[in-house]
Design an enzyme around this catalytic site. Structure first.
Site, PDB file in Angstrom:
ATOM      1  N   LYS A 282       0.840  -1.204   0.000  1.00 56.19           N
ATOM      2  CA  LYS A 282       0.000   0.000   0.000  1.00 56.19           C
ATOM      3  C   LYS A 282       0.874   1.252   0.000  1.00 56.19           C
ATOM      4  O   LYS A 282       2.010   1.214   0.473  1.00 56.19           O
ATOM      5  CB  LYS A 282      -0.851   0.024   1.287  1.00 56.19           C
ATOM      6  CG  LYS A 282      -1.984  -0.981   1.314  1.00 56.19           C
ATOM      7  CD  LYS A 282      -2.785  -0.817   2.605  1.00 56.19           C
ATOM      8  CE  LYS A 282      -3.918  -1.829   2.679  1.00 56.19           C
ATOM      9  NZ  LYS A 282      -4.963  -1.602   1.667  1.00 56.19           N
TER      10      LYS A 282
ATOM     11  N   ARG B 233     -10.431 -11.556   1.843  1.00 56.47           N
ATOM     12  CA  ARG B 233     -11.292 -12.603   1.272  1.00 56.47           C
ATOM     13  C   ARG B 233     -10.595 -13.961   1.295  1.00 56.47           C
ATOM     14  O   ARG B 233     -11.248 -14.999   1.349  1.00 56.47           O
ATOM     15  CB  ARG B 233     -11.717 -12.188  -0.145  1.00 56.47           C
ATOM     16  CG  ARG B 233     -10.586 -12.028  -1.099  1.00 56.47           C
ATOM     17  CD  ARG B 233     -10.959 -11.215  -2.334  1.00 56.47           C
ATOM     18  NE  ARG B 233     -11.042  -9.781  -2.058  1.00 56.47           N
ATOM     19  CZ  ARG B 233     -11.382  -8.860  -2.953  1.00 56.47           C
ATOM     20  NH1 ARG B 233     -11.706  -9.223  -4.181  1.00 56.47           N
ATOM     21  NH2 ARG B 233     -11.419  -7.587  -2.628  1.00 56.47           N
TER      22      ARG B 233
HETATM   23  N1  BES Z   1      -8.087  -3.812   4.490  1.00 54.54           N
HETATM   24  C1  BES Z   1      -8.293  -3.353   3.175  1.00 54.54           C
HETATM   25  C2  BES Z   1      -9.602  -2.589   3.010  1.00 54.54           C
HETATM   26  C3  BES Z   1      -9.716  -1.293   3.756  1.00 54.54           C
HETATM   27  C4  BES Z   1      -9.450  -0.087   3.135  1.00 54.54           C
HETATM   28  C5  BES Z   1     -10.155  -1.275   5.068  1.00 54.54           C
HETATM   29  C6  BES Z   1      -9.579   1.098   3.821  1.00 54.54           C
HETATM   30  C7  BES Z   1     -10.288  -0.082   5.754  1.00 54.54           C
HETATM   31  C8  BES Z   1     -10.006   1.108   5.138  1.00 54.54           C
HETATM   32  C9  BES Z   1      -8.319  -4.544   2.212  1.00 54.54           C
HETATM   33  O1  BES Z   1      -7.532  -5.620   2.572  1.00 54.54           O
HETATM   34  C10 BES Z   1      -7.808  -4.052   0.907  1.00 54.54           C
HETATM   35  O2  BES Z   1      -6.663  -3.695   0.843  1.00 54.54           O
HETATM   36  N2  BES Z   1      -8.667  -4.054  -0.095  1.00 54.54           N
HETATM   37  C11 BES Z   1      -8.294  -3.621  -1.393  1.00 54.54           C
HETATM   38  C12 BES Z   1      -8.850  -4.602  -2.382  1.00 54.54           C
HETATM   39  C13 BES Z   1      -8.326  -4.411  -3.784  1.00 54.54           C
HETATM   40  C14 BES Z   1      -6.861  -4.734  -3.864  1.00 54.54           C
HETATM   41  C15 BES Z   1      -9.118  -5.306  -4.708  1.00 54.54           C
HETATM   42  C16 BES Z   1      -8.906  -2.247  -1.595  1.00 54.54           C
HETATM   43  O3  BES Z   1     -10.009  -1.989  -1.131  1.00 54.54           O
HETATM   44  O4  BES Z   1      -8.237  -1.406  -2.219  1.00 54.54           O
HETATM   45 MN    MN Z   2      -5.529  -5.412   1.908  1.00 59.50          MN
END
Ligand code: BES
Ligand code: MN
Ligand code: ZN
Length: 493
Positions: free
Chosen positions: A270, A344
Site C-alpha cells: 500500500k 477474502r
Molecule cells: N483492508 C483493506 C480494506 C480497507 C481499506 C479497510 C480502507 C479499511 C479502510 C483490504 O484488505 C484491501 O486492501 N482491499 C483492497 C482490495 C483491492 C486490492 C481489490 C482495496 O479496497 O483497495
Molecule cells: Mn488489503
C-alpha cells in the site's frame, strides 16, 4: 480501557438534591416544563433553571441540546447540566442524552434526575458508551486521572430496581463494545496474532469455550489460502474458535471475522499515506469477539460460535507473490493477482471451516474488506450482502433499532465474470467496478447452498477518526449491539 464509570439506579429523592456533589443533570421538555426533581433544583437555585428555560439560549436550542450552569448558588454540586428533551424521546434519544452527559465530562460524580425521561437504561448505555476513551499510551500528567477510581454515575428514576434490571444486559453490551474497541485501538506492535489469541483465551473466565488453532493444525485442515496471507509475517497465523452454549441441542449460529492485525498490502504494498490505519484491519474479528463476550456476560439463551482468522499481511522473502496460485480448504484454487486483497483469502477458509465443523443454522461474517465500500457508503453505513431475505431482514431491523447504519447492496452471478482467472478457478480481485460486490461474490463461493448468510463490509464504520454520537474517537465497536440484538430477537424471543 473501559469507561471508569460505576452506574447505579436509585429512587427519586428530592431531599438529597441540595447536598449532592459533582454534577446534576436535569431534563426539561421542549416547551420548558419541569418535572418535580428539576423543579426542586430550580427552587434551590432561586430559579436559575427558569431563567435558562426562558432565555433564547434555550428556546432557540435544538431538542436534545445540553446547557451547563456552573457553580450554582444553593447547591453543593459544581454544575447543573440541563438537557432539552427530544420531542418524543425514544431509546435513541435516550442514548443520545446519555452521550451528552458523557461529553460534558465524567471526571466527577454525576447524578441524573431522570424525571420525565423513560428509557433510563438506554440513557445509561449512551452515557457509558460515550465515556469510553482509549488512554493506554498517554503518560499521565495529572494526579486525578492517575487515580482512575471508578466515578459514580447515579440515575434517579422511578422504579430503580426495574431500571437496574433493564440495564444489566445493556451493561453486558457495553462491555462487549469496549472489548472490541480496545482490540481495534491497540497498535499492531502490541496486538500481534499471539496477543490477540491470548486476549480471546482469557474469555474462558466469562464462560466461553475457546480453542486456538495453530499453523500446524491449519496446515492439516488445508487452510492454504489463509496461511498464504500470513506467511510473510513473523507473527504466526491462527484461527480462534469461541463457543457460547446457552441454548439447547440445536446447531449454533456462526459469526466469522477477518482478523488482519496489520495490512501492509503485502508484496502489492500500500502507499505510505494512511497506511497506519491498517492497524484496524482486524475490526471484523474484533466485533465477533465483542459479541461473544456480551453473550457470555448476559448468559444468552442461544448457541453461538465465533471464529476469527488472525494473520498479518507483510512483504517478505517468504510472502505470497502476485500471480501465485493457492488452494482453499474447500478445494478451489485461487490466483492471487493482488496480495492486498487478502481479507477474502482469510475468510474463504474460515467460512468453509465454520460450515464443515458446525453446520450452522446461519452465518454472518464481518470484515474491513474493501476501500470501495467507503466510496459507496461513507462512514455512515456498513455494506450488507446476503443470500437470505429473512435473515437479512431481521439483521437490518436490529441494526436500525440500535442506530447502527447498515445498507444492503446486491449480489448476483453477473459479477462473477470479473473474478475469472487465466489459470486457476477464481481470481482474488475483480477490478475497480463494484469492488465491494465482487469481494462479496468471492466470499459467496465459500458459502454452501442452504446456509443463510450475511456478509458485512465494515471498512467504513469500524473506525471513526472524528467520532460520532456514541463514540469519542477511534474504534466504534459498530455491530456489537446490532448482532447481540439479532441473536436476542432470533433465538431468545
Ligand atoms: N483492508 C483493506 C480494506 C480497507 C481499506 C479497510 C480502507 C479499511 C479502510 C483490504 O484488505 C484491501 O486492501 N482491499 C483492497 C482490495 C483491492 C486490492 C481489490 C482495496 O479496497 O483497495
Ligand atoms: Mn488489503
Ligand atoms: Zn485488509
Amino acid at each position: 480501557m473501559t469507561a471508569p464509570l460505576e452506574t447505579s439506579f436509585v429512587e427519586p429523592d428530592a431531599e438529597a438534591i441540595a447536598g449532592l456533589e459533582g454534577r446534576l443533570v436535569a431534563f426539561v421538555t421542549p416547551d420548558g416544563a419541569m418535572d418535580p426533581l428539576a423543579r426542586r433544583v430550580d427552587r434551590l437555585t432561586r430559579k436559575a433553571l427558569t431563567r435558562l428555560v426562558e432565555s433564547e439560549t434555550f428556546t432557540k436550542a435544538k431538542p436534545g441540546s445540553s446547557h451547563v450552569l456552573a457553580f450554582p448558588a444553593g447547591l453543593a454540586a459544581e454544575a447543573v447540566q440541563v438537557i432539552k428533551l427530544a420531542r418524543r424521546p425514544g431509546p435513541e434519544a435516550a442514548r443520545k442524552a446519555g452521550a451528552e452527559i458523557a461529553k460534558a465530562g465524567v471526571a466527577k460524580p454525576v447524578t441524573v434526575l431522570a424525571g420525565p425521561l423513560g428509557n433510563v437504561a438506554d440513557l445509561a448505555l449512551g452515557l457509558s458508551l460515550r465515556a469510553y476513551d482509549f488512554t493506554a499510551y498517554r503518560s499521565v500528567k495529572d494526579e486525578d486521572a492517575a487515580a482512575a477510581e471508578p466515578v459514580p454515575a447515579t440515575v434517579m428514576a422511578k422504579d430503580a430496581a426495574a431500571a437496574a434490571e433493564a440495564f444489566a444486559p445493556l451493561a453486558a453490551q457495553a462491555e462487549g463494545v469496549f472489548f472490541t474497541r480496545d482490540l481495534v485501538n491497540e497498535p499492531a506492535n502490541v496486538l500481534t496474532t499471539t496477543e490477540f489469541a491470548e486476549r480471546l483465551a482469557a474469555l474462558r473466565d466469562v464462560g466461553l469455550e475457546v480453542e486456538v488453532l495453530e499453523e500446524a493444525a491449519l496446515e492439516k485442515l488445508g487452510m492454504r489460502t489463509l496461511l498464504a496471507v500470513g506467511q510473510g509475517s513473523e507473527s504466526p497465523s491462527k484461527v480462534v474458535v469461541m463457543q457460547w452454549k446457552g441454548g439447547g441441542d440445536e446447531a449454533p449460529f456462526a459469526l466469522v471475522g477477518k482478523g488482519v492485525v496489520f495490512d501492509t498490502g503485502g508484496i502489492s504494498i500500500k502507499p505510505a499515506a494512511g497506511m497506519e490505519e491498517m492497524t484496524m484491519d482486524m475490526g471484523g474479528a474484533g466485533v465477533v469477539s465483542g459479541v461473544m463476550k456480551t453473550l457470555a456476560l448476559r448468559k444468552a439463551k442461544a448457541n453461538v460460535v465465533g471464529l476469527v482468522g488472525l494473520v498479518e499481511n507483510m512483504p517478505d522473502g517468504k510472502a505470497t507473490r502476485p500471480g501465485d496460485v493457492v488452494k482453499t480448504m474447500k478445494g478451489d484454487t485461487v490466483e492471487v493477482i493482488n496480495t492486498d486483497a487478502e481479507g477474502r483469502l482469510v475468510l474463504a477458509d474460515v467460512l468453509w471451516y465454520a460450515q464443515e465443523r458446525f453446520n450452522p443454522t446461519g452465518m454472518i461474517d464481518l470484515a474491513t474488506l474493501t476501500g470501495a465500500v467507503i466510496i459507496a457508503l461513507g462512514h455512515q453505513n456498513a455494506g450488507v450482502f446476503s443470500n437470505d431475505e429473512e435473515l437479512v431482514g431481521a439483521f437490518l431491523k436490529a441494526a436500525d433499532s440500535e442506530s447502527e447504519g447498515a445498507w444492503r447492496l446486491p449480489l448476483g452471478p453477473a459479477y462473477d465474470k470479473q473474478l475469472k482467472s487465466r489459470i486457476a478457478d477464481i481470481s482474488n480481485v475483480g477490478g475497480r467496478p463494484a469492488g465491494s460486490i465482487t469481494a462479496a461474490q468471492f466470499l459467496k463461493r465459500f458459502v454452501k447452498d442452504g446456509t443463510p448468510w450475511i456478509h458485512l463490509d465494515i471498512a467504513g464504520v469500524a473506525y471513526d477518526g472524528k467520532g460520532t454520537d456514541l463514540v469519542n474517537k477511534g474504534a466504534t465497536g459498530w455491530g456489537v449491539r446490532a448482532l447481540d440484538r439479532l441473536i436476542r430477537d432470533k433465538f431468545e424471543a
